[in-house]
Design a protein around this motif. Structure first.
Motif, PDB file in Angstrom:
ATOM      1  N   VAL A 214       0.809  -1.230   0.000  1.00 40.05           N
ATOM      2  CA  VAL A 214       0.000   0.000   0.000  1.00 40.05           C
ATOM      3  C   VAL A 214       0.841   1.280   0.000  1.00 40.05           C
ATOM      4  CG1 VAL A 214      -1.619   1.349   1.383  1.00 40.05           C
ATOM      5  CG2 VAL A 214      -2.070  -1.048   0.932  1.00 40.05           C
ATOM      6  N   PRO A 215       1.856   1.441   0.878  1.00 43.28           N
ATOM      7  CA  PRO A 215       2.585   2.728   0.886  1.00 43.28           C
ATOM      8  C   PRO A 215       3.210   3.107  -0.451  1.00 43.28           C
ATOM      9  CG  PRO A 215       3.053   1.485   2.873  1.00 43.28           C
ATOM     10  CD  PRO A 215       2.295   0.566   1.985  1.00 43.28           C
ATOM     11  N   PRO A 216       3.990   2.220  -1.101  1.00 42.80           N
ATOM     12  CA  PRO A 216       4.531   2.635  -2.406  1.00 42.80           C
ATOM     13  C   PRO A 216       3.463   2.766  -3.488  1.00 42.80           C
ATOM     14  CG  PRO A 216       5.113   0.353  -1.952  1.00 42.80           C
ATOM     15  CD  PRO A 216       4.521   0.902  -0.698  1.00 42.80           C
ATOM     16  N   THR A 217       2.358   2.032  -3.361  1.00 43.94           N
ATOM     17  CA  THR A 217       1.273   2.172  -4.333  1.00 43.94           C
ATOM     18  C   THR A 217       0.634   3.552  -4.225  1.00 43.94           C
ATOM     19  OG1 THR A 217       0.825  -0.206  -4.249  1.00 43.94           O
ATOM     20  CG2 THR A 217      -0.906   1.204  -5.135  1.00 43.94           C
ATOM     21  N   GLY A 218       0.461   4.033  -2.992  1.00 44.66           N
ATOM     22  CA  GLY A 218      -0.053   5.393  -2.815  1.00 44.66           C
ATOM     23  C   GLY A 218       0.866   6.433  -3.418  1.00 44.66           C
ATOM     24  N   ASN A 219       2.159   6.235  -3.249  1.00 42.77           N
ATOM     25  CA  ASN A 219       3.117   7.162  -3.850  1.00 42.77           C
ATOM     26  C   ASN A 219       3.054   7.115  -5.374  1.00 42.77           C
ATOM     27  OD1 ASN A 219       4.010   7.881  -1.293  1.00 42.77           O
ATOM     28  ND2 ASN A 219       5.638   6.368  -1.278  1.00 42.77           N
ATOM     29  N   GLU A 220       2.861   5.916  -5.906  1.00 42.64           N
ATOM     30  CA  GLU A 220       2.764   5.784  -7.362  1.00 42.64           C
ATOM     31  C   GLU A 220       1.519   6.479  -7.897  1.00 42.64           C
ATOM     32  OE1 GLU A 220       4.726   4.341  -9.791  1.00 42.64           O
ATOM     33  OE2 GLU A 220       6.254   4.318  -8.229  1.00 42.64           O
ATOM     34  N   PHE A 221       0.417   6.411  -7.150  1.00 42.40           N
ATOM     35  CA  PHE A 221      -0.798   7.082  -7.621  1.00 42.40           C
ATOM     36  C   PHE A 221      -0.637   8.598  -7.592  1.00 42.40           C
ATOM     37  CE2 PHE A 221      -5.005   8.951  -6.826  1.00 42.40           C
ATOM     38  CZ  PHE A 221      -5.636   8.568  -8.006  1.00 42.40           C
ATOM     39  N   ILE A 222      -0.029   9.102  -6.535  1.00 45.33           N
ATOM     40  CA  ILE A 222       0.216  10.547  -6.479  1.00 45.33           C
ATOM     41  C   ILE A 222       1.137  10.969  -7.615  1.00 45.33           C
ATOM     42  CG2 ILE A 222       1.329  12.350  -5.097  1.00 45.33           C
ATOM     43  CD1 ILE A 222       0.265  10.915  -2.616  1.00 45.33           C
ATOM     44  N   ASN A 223       2.119  10.143  -7.913  1.00 44.14           N
ATOM     45  CA  ASN A 223       2.996  10.431  -9.051  1.00 44.14           C
ATOM     46  C   ASN A 223       2.229  10.352 -10.368  1.00 44.14           C
ATOM     47  OD1 ASN A 223       5.728  10.888 -10.147  1.00 44.14           O
ATOM     48  ND2 ASN A 223       5.490   8.833 -10.974  1.00 44.14           N
TER      49      ASN A 223
END
Length: 316
Positions: A214-223
């Protein structure tokens, strides 16, 4: 002979005397922190003064904040980001499972896919999808679908495929790392109970891997929200940056509309960052002794602590 007994206290009882003086603790003075704070504030003041004295019409930003064209572009930015992220997530899970497979063919195909889409710029991939009609005039899927490529590969479709397929390469590595973080004993225990490989993955492995995914996926969505701005120039997709740029060219407020686009991007990333926090907090249950405080709980705790200090100072 008669022995006389004397009453005496414990041998370790100290002799009576004056009480020890309280230790006078002298706090260490960190002069470097004060110097650094002054330097940072001075630089910040210079930056604010530079933008305040610049030839910028700041009133144009709130005037066009809720313009219909801007809101249309904003909605399309959110739409393409959500759909591209969903495509990347689903395909990323498939690629991660293929990469971990013992089948050398599926593992090799997954590796080549990741190697290509991670090794080429997303802007180049968007251009390739948008200009695909130059080398493939028609799209022919047999009895399912057949049409001219120029009609099929619209700006929306080119942006969706370019962003989604590129994101799948990164999501596959994120999902793979999450799956590998789960102890192998969990899989072995599930197989010992007669669970199939697919059911073990769905019921045992992926739920535990989510706290890592979840944490890196959230960062990927913001990116992804910010990367979607490339679709304007590569695919002529009318998103937020394209909408504000068009208004800037027609009104002459080019820089002001760029500030407006940056403001909306900051609002979007802030809103989705809050959602990411609560999602991470949800999947952290069972792995942490105590869940992290929510923003409201932090504010409430700080107010309570401040109130206690104030009441203690009044009583003193």
């Amino acid at each position: 002979m008669t022995a006389s007994l004397k009453k005496s206290g414990p041998a370790d009882t100290p002799p009576p005397g004056p009480e020890p003086e309280a230790i006078k603790a002298i706090p260490v003075r960190h002069y470097g922190r004060w110097v650094a704070a002054v330097v940072v504030l001075a630089l910040l003041g210079l930056l604010v003064n530079a933008f305040a004295s610049a030839n910028i019409n700041y009133h144009a930003i709130p005037d066009f904040m809720f313009d219909s064209n801007v809101l249309t572009g904003l909605g399309k930015t959110v739409l393409i980001s959500v759909l591209a992220m969903a495509l990347g997530l689903v395909l990323g899970v498939v690629l991660a499972v293929m990469r971990l497979s013992k089948n050398p063919v599926t593992s090799a195909v997954s590796w080549v896919y990741i190697w290509f889409f991670r090794g080429t710029p997303v802007y180049v991939q968007l251009l390739l999808w948008f200009n695909l009609a130059l080398i493939f005039p028609y799209i022919n899927l047999g009895p399912i679908y057949r049409d001219e490529m120029s009609d099929f590969m619209t700006p929306f479709m080119a942006a969706l495929l370019g962003l989604g397929l590129n994101e799948a390469a990164y999501m596959s590595e994120i999902v793979r790392s999450g799956i590998q973080s789960v102890d192998e004993g969990q899989t072995e225990a599930a197989h010992a109970l007669g669970m199939s490989q697919g059911r073990t993955l769905r019921r045992i492995v992926l739920p535990q891997a989510m706290r890592v995914i979840v944490p890196p996926t959230g960062n990927e969505f913001i990116n992804m929200l910010k990367t979607s701005s490339l679709a304007a120039s590569a695919c002529q997709y009318l998103e937020l940056l394209r909408s504000t740029s068009d208004i800037g060219q027609s009104t002459g407020a080019t820089v002001e509309m760029l500030f407006l686009a940056a403001t909306w991007y900051l609002i979007l990333t802030s809103v989705f960052s809050i959602g990411q926090f609560y999602l991470e907090r949800h999947y952290a249950r069972g792995s942490l002794r105590s869940l992290p405080l929510t923003p409201w709980q932090k504010i409430k705790a700080n107010l309570t602590s401040f109130s206690n200090r104030q009441s203690g100072g009044v009583r003193a």
